[in-house]
Design an enzyme around this catalytic site. Structure first.
Site, PDB file in Angstrom:
ATOM      1  N   GLY A  52       9.537 138.018  -5.665  1.00 33.21           N
ATOM      2  CA  GLY A  52      10.460 137.024  -5.089  1.00 33.21           C
ATOM      3  C   GLY A  52      11.691 137.742  -4.546  1.00 33.21           C
ATOM      4  N   ARG A  92       4.111 139.031  -3.196  1.00 35.79           N
ATOM      5  CA  ARG A  92       3.567 139.216  -4.540  1.00 35.79           C
ATOM      6  C   ARG A  92       2.150 139.755  -4.341  1.00 35.79           C
ATOM      7  NH1 ARG A  92       7.261 136.779  -7.931  1.00 35.79           N
ATOM      8  NH2 ARG A  92       8.341 134.960  -7.074  1.00 35.79           N
ATOM      9  N   ASP A 120      10.072 142.274 -12.703  1.00 37.06           N
ATOM     10  CA  ASP A 120       9.294 143.049 -13.684  1.00 37.06           C
ATOM     11  C   ASP A 120       7.880 143.391 -13.223  1.00 37.06           C
ATOM     12  OD1 ASP A 120       8.644 140.412 -13.930  1.00 37.06           O
ATOM     13  OD2 ASP A 120       8.858 140.309 -16.113  1.00 37.06           O
ATOM     14  N   THR A 164      16.181 140.646  -8.710  1.00 35.47           N
ATOM     15  CA  THR A 164      15.691 139.289  -8.989  1.00 35.47           C
ATOM     16  C   THR A 164      16.875 138.381  -9.292  1.00 35.47           C
ATOM     17  OG1 THR A 164      14.555 137.892 -10.622  1.00 35.47           O
ATOM     18  CG2 THR A 164      15.175 140.065 -11.372  1.00 35.47           C
ATOM     19  N   ASP A 209      16.693 136.095 -11.334  1.00 30.54           N
ATOM     20  CA  ASP A 209      16.517 135.603 -12.709  1.00 30.54           C
ATOM     21  C   ASP A 209      17.323 136.387 -13.753  1.00 30.54           C
ATOM     22  OD1 ASP A 209      14.772 133.702 -11.766  1.00 30.54           O
ATOM     23  OD2 ASP A 209      12.964 134.815 -12.277  1.00 30.54           O
ATOM     24  N   ASP A 212      16.398 138.696 -15.683  1.00 31.66           N
ATOM     25  CA  ASP A 212      15.619 138.682 -16.927  1.00 31.66           C
ATOM     26  C   ASP A 212      14.919 140.018 -17.181  1.00 31.66           C
ATOM     27  OD1 ASP A 212      13.879 138.539 -14.794  1.00 31.66           O
ATOM     28  OD2 ASP A 212      12.569 137.045 -15.684  1.00 31.66           O
ATOM     29  N   ARG A 252      11.470 130.456 -14.296  1.00 29.26           N
ATOM     30  CA  ARG A 252      10.201 129.978 -14.848  1.00 29.26           C
ATOM     31  C   ARG A 252      10.112 130.347 -16.328  1.00 29.26           C
ATOM     32  NH1 ARG A 252       5.818 131.872 -10.833  1.00 29.26           N
ATOM     33  NH2 ARG A 252       6.626 130.345  -9.377  1.00 29.26           N
TER      34      ARG A 252
HETATM   35  O1  F6P Z   1      11.708 135.691  -8.195  1.00 27.97           O
HETATM   36  C1  F6P Z   1      11.904 134.921  -9.294  1.00 27.97           C
HETATM   37  C2  F6P Z   1      11.690 133.477  -8.942  1.00 27.97           C
HETATM   38  O2  F6P Z   1      12.660 133.084  -8.003  1.00 27.97           O
HETATM   39  C3  F6P Z   1      11.676 132.549 -10.136  1.00 27.97           C
HETATM   40  O3  F6P Z   1      12.939 132.133 -10.562  1.00 27.97           O
HETATM   41  C4  F6P Z   1      10.813 131.421  -9.635  1.00 27.97           C
HETATM   42  O4  F6P Z   1      10.220 130.775 -10.701  1.00 27.97           O
HETATM   43  C5  F6P Z   1       9.803 132.137  -8.801  1.00 27.97           C
HETATM   44  O5  F6P Z   1      10.424 133.304  -8.325  1.00 27.97           O
HETATM   45  C6  F6P Z   1       9.285 131.339  -7.625  1.00 27.97           C
HETATM   46  O6  F6P Z   1       8.364 132.120  -6.942  1.00 27.97           O
HETATM   47  P1  F6P Z   1       7.654 131.741  -5.560  1.00 27.97           P
HETATM   48  O7  F6P Z   1       8.673 131.855  -4.480  1.00 27.97           O
HETATM   49  O8  F6P Z   1       6.578 132.749  -5.411  1.00 27.97           O
HETATM   50  O9  F6P Z   1       7.182 130.337  -5.707  1.00 27.97           O
END
Ligand code: F6P
Length: 334
Positions: free
Chosen positions: A23, A84, A115, A138, A140, A142, A184
């Protein structure tokens, strides 16, 4: 900002590559700029990989010059694009990536991402003689081993900007709003946003939500005249639709809450000043660590300084939400 370590250059590099993965987060562009400009300053050739690991496997590389990163320090997203790539868990796919890097004479790879992306960097370092450095990117925040990540500060401020506006209408209509922020698996973003927005309640994946208690609390404060409107910050969690379900349950307590999902707005926008300095420092330090002979590390932040953390511990351990910070978020609205 964060103090930078003194590192002695011990190694030479012919060429390095840089990619952004997972992301995206605001600040990836200044990080790429930091890597590219610091490497070019050392006369190292730099390749930008398009679209993360998928682009690496497909050999989508382009030579980066100083001009390639001109005028991007203030831009959200990532000029390298991101992706991804679950296929990268397969060692045979990683072998293709190693072949691409070796074919181009690339000695080192800098990976900017979360991660999953850092796990890919660790595997490449273990399975080849290509040096790999990870940078935590990120919203997040995290990632184990670093107190800060590229994009977190901007995402907190983006959510606050929205919540401050929502509070105006919440107050005019004497309503409660459930505002869903990203996260998430982790409640870092929700907890920070909750504290900074003065939220009446924060819901995070780390702790079970006590809906009865929450409903009671909202009705009590409405009855006592203490609060007829308010903001409940909800981390999206692993369970899609959670925020709408919470809202539905609150209606059974006589509330008429409204839901606002902030979603991907939090991943975009101009990086904050904090994120620009953090990303630029981490990007440039990635090159200093490479020259000092480091590999298989993440460059992160601890105790006010830029530090190196072995990638195997970054991916092995989970960064826990500080329970005291979460308690603080719940306490301050009382
Ligand atoms: O990159 C982290 C994040 O933004 C999370 O907070 C979120 O749950 C997820 O990516 C959403 O991913 P995508 O854009 O692939 O739906």
């Amino acid at each position: 900002m964060y103090s930078l370590p003194d590192l002695e250059p011990l190694k030479d590099f012919n060429a390095i590559a840089v990619l952004t993965s997972g992301g995206d987060s605001p600040g990836m562009n200044p990080a790429v700029r930091g890597v590219v400009r610091a490497a070019l300053n050392q006369n190292i050739r730099v390749y930008g990989v398009q679209k993360g690991y998928s682009g690496l496997v497909a050999g989508e590389l382009r030579v980066m010059t100083s001009a390639s990163v001109r005028n991007i320090v203030q831009r959200g997203g990532t000029i390298l694009k991101s992706d991804r790539c679950p296929e990268f868990k397969d060692p045979a796919v990683r072998r293709q990536a190693i072949d691409v890097l070796q074919r181009e004479g690339i000695d080192a790879l800098v990976v900017i991402g979360g991660d999953g992306s850092l796990t890919g960097a660790h595997c490449l370092a273990e399975e080849s003689d290509i040096a790999a450095i990870g940078l935590p990117g990120t919203i997040d925040n995290d990632i184990f081993g670093t107190e800060d990540t590229i994009g977190f500060d901007t995402a907190v401020n983006t959510a606050l900007d929205a919540i401050d506006k929502i509070r105006d209408t919440a107050s005019s209509h004497e309503r409660h709003f459930l505002v869903e922020v990203m996260g998430r698996n982790s409640g870092f973003l929700a907890t920070h946003v909750g504290i900074a927005a003065g939220a009446e309640m924060v819901v995070v994946p780390e702790y079970e939500v006590q809906i009865e208690q929450l409903g009671q609390q909202l009705s009590d404060s409405r009855r006592s005249g203490k609060g007829s409107s308010g903001i409940i910050v909800v981390a999206e969690g692993r369970d899609p639709g959670l925020t709408y379900r919470l809202a539905q349950q609150l209606t059974q307590h006589g509330e008429e809450p409204r839901v606002c999902i902030l979603g991907h707005i939090q991943r975009g926008g101009r990086p904050s000043g904090h994120d620009r300095v953090l990303a630029s420092s981490l990007g440039a330090m990635a090159i200093s660590y490479l020259l000092a002979g480091y590999s298989d590390i993440m460059v992160g932040v601890a105790n006010g300084a830029i530090v190196d953390v072995p990638l195997d511990s970054v991916i092995r351990y989970r960064k826990g939400l500080d329970p005291k910070l979460f308690e603080l978020a719940l306490l301050l609205h009382k």
